[in-house]
Motif scaffolding. Structure first.
Motif, PDB file in Angstrom:
ATOM      1  N   HIS A   1      40.453  49.819  40.578  1.00 38.36           N
ATOM      2  CA  HIS A   1      39.832  48.572  41.278  1.00 38.36           C
ATOM      3  C   HIS A   1      38.349  48.299  41.181  1.00 38.36           C
ATOM      4  O   HIS A   1      37.714  48.754  41.264  1.00 38.36           O
ATOM      5  N   GLY A   2      38.335  46.730  40.470  1.00 38.49           N
ATOM      6  CA  GLY A   2      37.071  46.132  40.342  1.00 38.49           C
ATOM      7  C   GLY A   2      36.555  46.482  38.889  1.00 38.49           C
ATOM      8  O   GLY A   2      35.740  45.969  38.277  1.00 38.49           O
TER       9      GLY A   2
ATOM     10  N   VAL B   1      42.698  44.829  39.574  1.00 40.18           N
ATOM     11  CA  VAL B   1      42.735  44.567  41.026  1.00 40.18           C
ATOM     12  C   VAL B   1      43.753  45.451  41.603  1.00 40.18           C
ATOM     13  O   VAL B   1      44.765  45.228  41.181  1.00 40.18           O
TER      14      VAL B   1
ATOM     15  N   TRP C   1      37.004  41.257  33.740  1.00 32.77           N
ATOM     16  CA  TRP C   1      36.923  42.753  33.269  1.00 32.77           C
ATOM     17  C   TRP C   1      37.039  42.740  31.774  1.00 32.77           C
ATOM     18  O   TRP C   1      37.652  42.292  31.021  1.00 32.77           O
TER      19      TRP C   1
END
Length: 370
Positions: A297-298, A302, A320
């Motif tokens: 996540h991140g 997500v 990303w």
């Protein structure tokens, strides 16, 4: 599952293991074999190893493709009944030949037949072990060993005799970043509410993004597809390509800004996540099943609790790093998967692991009074 199975067979052959595959003849393609298949009655015996130490890699490479009929003489079998016939034929052949070292089962019901054989057997749980019909097989073949695809799957069924976790691997020389990435999102799945196809369409619409949908109706829920998904596939921001081969699917995956996969069920693994990340494509998904184990996540996408939380991410999916995405799954290769299974085979053979059959019920010696 078919792609994973083919990669496993090819990898075992590269290691020099003798492999016998039981499948319907239409299951085979050029990726699995370039030799003619053998009829069941014409098949010679084959062993994984002749070594007393059970070193599988000491065996000369050899493959046998056994055609298993999955049809009934009259009428047509239900898919689950066809699978039962498939495993029955395989178990009878294995019992008659008597020279196999281990059985690796990839079905939902095979444990029932293989539990009665004097050969170590293990089943990879490609399906949900808590639901029928796989739950039936676990109840009948108590103690049969299973391989989990993720820690989440293992936690979901703590009463299963898990031998460990072996994630599915992919050929990362095939799934690699493309030269260009475009602004569309891609959703690849068996289309239906379970896979969140309707949510993916709503998210893309809210984010102002084009969505490429690849797949056919979920065979487990055709009514859900017709009710929740099919009416949305005509939206102007949706391009539906139906089911695609791996070669045809790859360019669409490589060119995507992100994979949108808002699942509604606890998926045991999610091979499409690994394929997307290996292509440098981030994944936008929900916190279900193995998703948190595959998506950081991140960092590589997500993992949200609510589908509406994915709308902002879908608006700006280029944040990303493709390099970070690919690096996150660099360990999930088909070679690593094959080596893990080889180690497991040797452990089971050395231990002589067999399923624990349910004790027979005693028959009354006298008639029971009403």
């Amino acid at each position: 599952m078919e792609r994973v199975f083919a990669s496993l067979v090819q990898g075992l052959l590269r290691w020099g293991v003798r492999v016998t595959v039981f499948a319907h003849p239409e299951s085979f393609n050029d990726r699995l074999t370039d030799s003619p298949t053998h009829r069941l009655t014409d098949s010679p015996t084959h062993r994984l190893t002749d070594s007393p130490t059970h070193r599988l890699t000491d065996s000369p490479t050899e493959r046998l493709l056994v055609q298993v009929p999955t049809y009934a003489p009259v009428g047509r079998l239900h898919p689950q009944a066809a699978e039962m016939r498939h495993t029955q034929v395989a178990a009878r052949f294995i019992s008659d030949v008597g020279t196999f070292d281990i059985i690796h089962d990839h079905t939902r019901l095979g444990a029932v037949d293989f539990a009665a054989l004097d050969v170590p057997a293990v089943t990879t749980a490609h399906y949900d072990p808590t639901r029928d019909p796989m739950r039936w097989a676990r109840e009948v073949a108590a103690g049969h060993p299973y391989v989990a695809l993720s820690n989440a799957q293992m936690r979901s069924a703590p009463d299963v005799n898990w031998t460990g976790v072996i994630p599915n691997g992919i050929d990362q020389s095939f799934y690699r970043p493309g030269e260009d990435r475009f602004g569309y999102l891609v959703h690849i799945a068996a289309l239906g509410p379970r896979k969140g196809t309707d949510l993916a369409i709503r998210i893309a619409r809210a984010a102002g993004r084009q969505l490429v949908v690849i797949g056919s109706a979920d065979r487990a829920d055709p009514e859900g597809f017709a009710r929740e998904v099919e009416p949305l596939l005509g939206d102007e921001h949706v391009t539906w390509l139906d089911e695609q081969s791996g070669d045809a699917k790859l360019p669409w995956l490589q060119g995507a800004a992100a994979l949108l996969h808002p699942i509604r069920w606890d998926e045991p693994f999610g091979l499409v996540y690994v394929e997307a990340l290996a292509c440098g494509v981030p994944v936008l998904t929900l916190n279900r099943g193995a998703a948190p184990e595959l998506v950081q996540h991140g960092v590589t996408g997500v993992v949200a609790d609510q589908w509406t939380d994915l709308i902002d991410a879908a608006r700006d999916p280029h944040r990303w790093s493709p390099q970070a995405c690919r690096a996150s799954v660099s360990h999930l290769t088909d070679d690593a998967m094959v080596e893990a299974y080889l180690n497991l085979y040797e452990q089971l053979i050395d231990r002589g692991t067999r399923p624990k059959p349910i004790p027979r019920q005693r028959r009354a010696s006298l008639p029971i009074s009403p």
